[in-house]
Design a protein around this motif. Structure first.
Motif, PDB file in Angstrom:
ATOM      1  N   ASN A  31       0.819  -1.210   0.000  1.00 18.29           N
ATOM      2  CA  ASN A  31       0.000   0.000   0.000  1.00 18.29           C
ATOM      3  C   ASN A  31       0.853   1.261   0.000  1.00 18.29           C
ATOM      4  O   ASN A  31       0.447   2.283   0.524  1.00 18.29           O
ATOM      5  CB  ASN A  31      -0.925   0.014   1.223  1.00 18.29           C
ATOM      6  CG  ASN A  31      -1.920  -1.115   1.160  1.00 18.29           C
ATOM      7  OD1 ASN A  31      -2.399  -1.473   0.099  1.00 18.29           O
ATOM      8  ND2 ASN A  31      -2.220  -1.687   2.310  1.00 18.29           N
ATOM      9  N   THR A  32       1.996   1.201  -0.599  1.00 17.20           N
ATOM     10  CA  THR A  32       2.959   2.291  -0.574  1.00 17.20           C
ATOM     11  C   THR A  32       3.173   2.823  -1.983  1.00 17.20           C
ATOM     12  O   THR A  32       3.434   2.054  -2.900  1.00 17.20           O
ATOM     13  CB  THR A  32       4.286   1.775   0.019  1.00 17.20           C
ATOM     14  OG1 THR A  32       4.035   1.380   1.361  1.00 17.20           O
ATOM     15  CG2 THR A  32       5.356   2.810   0.007  1.00 17.20           C
ATOM     16  N   SER A  45       6.436   5.514  -8.353  1.00 23.19           N
ATOM     17  CA  SER A  45       6.996   4.311  -7.753  1.00 23.19           C
ATOM     18  C   SER A  45       5.951   3.763  -6.799  1.00 23.19           C
ATOM     19  O   SER A  45       5.211   4.522  -6.169  1.00 23.19           O
ATOM     20  CB  SER A  45       8.286   4.645  -6.994  1.00 23.19           C
ATOM     21  OG  SER A  45       8.891   3.468  -6.516  1.00 23.19           O
ATOM     22  N   SER A  46       5.880   2.444  -6.701  1.00 23.99           N
ATOM     23  CA  SER A  46       4.928   1.855  -5.771  1.00 23.99           C
ATOM     24  C   SER A  46       5.402   0.478  -5.352  1.00 23.99           C
ATOM     25  O   SER A  46       6.232  -0.145  -6.010  1.00 23.99           O
ATOM     26  CB  SER A  46       3.536   1.761  -6.405  1.00 23.99           C
ATOM     27  OG  SER A  46       3.567   0.879  -7.503  1.00 23.99           O
ATOM     28  N   GLY A  47       4.880   0.037  -4.231  1.00 25.19           N
ATOM     29  CA  GLY A  47       5.139  -1.311  -3.757  1.00 25.19           C
ATOM     30  C   GLY A  47       6.348  -1.443  -2.865  1.00 25.19           C
ATOM     31  O   GLY A  47       7.224  -0.591  -2.809  1.00 25.19           O
ATOM     32  N   LYS A  48       6.366  -2.560  -2.165  1.00 25.27           N
ATOM     33  CA  LYS A  48       7.386  -2.800  -1.158  1.00 25.27           C
ATOM     34  C   LYS A  48       8.775  -3.036  -1.738  1.00 25.27           C
ATOM     35  O   LYS A  48       9.757  -2.932  -1.019  1.00 25.27           O
ATOM     36  CB  LYS A  48       6.977  -3.957  -0.268  1.00 25.27           C
ATOM     37  CG  LYS A  48       6.779  -5.260  -0.990  1.00 25.27           C
ATOM     38  CD  LYS A  48       6.240  -6.308  -0.047  1.00 25.27           C
ATOM     39  CE  LYS A  48       6.031  -7.623  -0.774  1.00 25.27           C
ATOM     40  NZ  LYS A  48       5.534  -8.636   0.138  1.00 25.27           N
ATOM     41  N   GLN A  49       8.871  -3.331  -3.019  1.00 33.07           N
ATOM     42  CA  GLN A  49      10.190  -3.530  -3.611  1.00 33.07           C
ATOM     43  C   GLN A  49      10.897  -2.216  -3.923  1.00 33.07           C
ATOM     44  O   GLN A  49      12.088  -2.207  -4.182  1.00 33.07           O
ATOM     45  CB  GLN A  49      10.081  -4.371  -4.893  1.00 33.07           C
ATOM     46  CG  GLN A  49       9.630  -5.787  -4.647  1.00 33.07           C
ATOM     47  CD  GLN A  49      10.594  -6.556  -3.765  1.00 33.07           C
ATOM     48  OE1 GLN A  49      11.805  -6.464  -3.918  1.00 33.07           O
ATOM     49  NE2 GLN A  49      10.052  -7.300  -2.822  1.00 33.07           N
ATOM     50  N   SER A  50      10.166  -1.100  -3.914  1.00 34.87           N
ATOM     51  CA  SER A  50      10.723   0.172  -4.366  1.00 34.87           C
ATOM     52  C   SER A  50      10.828   1.247  -3.300  1.00 34.87           C
ATOM     53  O   SER A  50      11.565   2.206  -3.480  1.00 34.87           O
ATOM     54  CB  SER A  50       9.854   0.725  -5.497  1.00 34.87           C
ATOM     55  OG  SER A  50       9.815  -0.174  -6.568  1.00 34.87           O
ATOM     56  N   SER A 155       1.752   8.073  -0.252  1.00 34.23           N
ATOM     57  CA  SER A 155       0.954   7.334   0.718  1.00 34.23           C
ATOM     58  C   SER A 155       1.777   6.090   1.028  1.00 34.23           C
ATOM     59  O   SER A 155       1.954   5.234   0.163  1.00 34.23           O
ATOM     60  CB  SER A 155      -0.402   6.962   0.124  1.00 34.23           C
ATOM     61  OG  SER A 155      -1.136   6.179   1.048  1.00 34.23           O
ATOM     62  N   CYS A 156       2.316   6.013   2.225  1.00 31.12           N
ATOM     63  CA  CYS A 156       3.300   4.973   2.533  1.00 31.12           C
ATOM     64  C   CYS A 156       3.023   4.265   3.851  1.00 31.12           C
ATOM     65  O   CYS A 156       2.717   4.918   4.853  1.00 31.12           O
ATOM     66  CB  CYS A 156       4.700   5.583   2.617  1.00 31.12           C
ATOM     67  SG  CYS A 156       5.237   6.370   1.098  1.00 31.12           S
ATOM     68  N   GLU A 157       3.171   2.952   3.834  1.00 29.20           N
ATOM     69  CA  GLU A 157       3.191   2.191   5.069  1.00 29.20           C
ATOM     70  C   GLU A 157       4.509   2.523   5.765  1.00 29.20           C
ATOM     71  O   GLU A 157       5.536   2.701   5.115  1.00 29.20           O
ATOM     72  CB  GLU A 157       3.104   0.696   4.782  1.00 29.20           C
ATOM     73  CG  GLU A 157       1.820   0.275   4.098  1.00 29.20           C
ATOM     74  CD  GLU A 157       0.580   0.466   4.944  1.00 29.20           C
ATOM     75  OE1 GLU A 157       0.646   0.210   6.169  1.00 29.20           O
ATOM     76  OE2 GLU A 157      -0.448   0.872   4.396  1.00 29.20           O
ATOM     77  N   VAL A 158       4.489   2.638   7.081  1.00 25.35           N
ATOM     78  CA  VAL A 158       5.656   3.074   7.850  1.00 25.35           C
ATOM     79  C   VAL A 158       6.192   1.922   8.692  1.00 25.35           C
ATOM     80  O   VAL A 158       5.424   1.193   9.320  1.00 25.35           O
ATOM     81  CB  VAL A 158       5.274   4.260   8.772  1.00 25.35           C
ATOM     82  CG1 VAL A 158       6.452   4.691   9.622  1.00 25.35           C
ATOM     83  CG2 VAL A 158       4.754   5.431   7.943  1.00 25.35           C
TER      84      VAL A 158
END
Length: 172
Positions: A31-32, A45-50, A155-158
């Motif tokens: 959700n980032t 950019s999006s996602g946990k890989q980035s 919008s980022c998960e922390v």
């Protein structure tokens, strides 16, 4: 104030190096996302890989750090001291670094934010949302030249700062 900005630049540079060395997959949720225009060109950019985002105490102050890889480029936003929802000035409260990734462990700092605003619209210790715009000054260029970031949003998960790589926390 210049010493603080230089220290934060080094601190944010460690984020850049860490993101290239360590698997980012376990650090942030899907959700980032981040999106902005750099000189009129849309960057996403999006996602946990980035993207990696950390929040926690650093040297007695709350700190929020966001680092995103966009193709072969990298943007880092560091707010120190971080006081939650509100508006932050790029000149005094935020460091923005824009870099070019040239190899697995090679990053060239391209530009640094010299003016603009970053607004945190929503924050809890699990998620942060906001907008930003900035004028960037290209480094190692004579005479100086400038770049513009507009329509920036994230919008980022922390993750807790305690989960950040040691090289990020142990800066001089």
């Amino acid at each position: 104030m210049k010493f603080l900005k230089l220290s934060l630049c080094f601190f944010a540079s460690m984020i850049l190096l860490s993101s290239c060395k360590k698997g980012i997959g376990e650090l942030v949720d899907n959700n980032t996302k981040i999106e902005f225009k750099l000189d009129g060109v849309t960057k996403k950019s999006s996602g946990k890989q980035s993207i990696q985002t950390y929040y926690g105490e650093n040297e007695g102050y709350q700190t929020l750090m966001l680092n995103a890889r966009v193709d072969n480029e990298n943007i880092s936003l560091v707010i120190w001291p971080f006081n939650g929802v509100g508006e932050y000035d790029i000149e005094t409260d935020v460091v923005i670094l824009y870099s070019i990734i040239e190899g697995p462990n090679e990053i060239t700092l391209n530009s640094i934010g010299i003016s603009g605003k970053l607004k945190i619209t929503s924050f809890n210790q699990k998620k942060v949302e906001g907008q930003f715009e900035s004028t960037l000054e290209r480094v190692i260029v004579t005479p100086p030249s400038y770049r513009k970031i507009t329509n920036g949003s994230f919008s980022c998960e922390v993750s807790p700062l305690s989960e950040a790589p040691e090289s990020l926390i142990d800066t001089p």
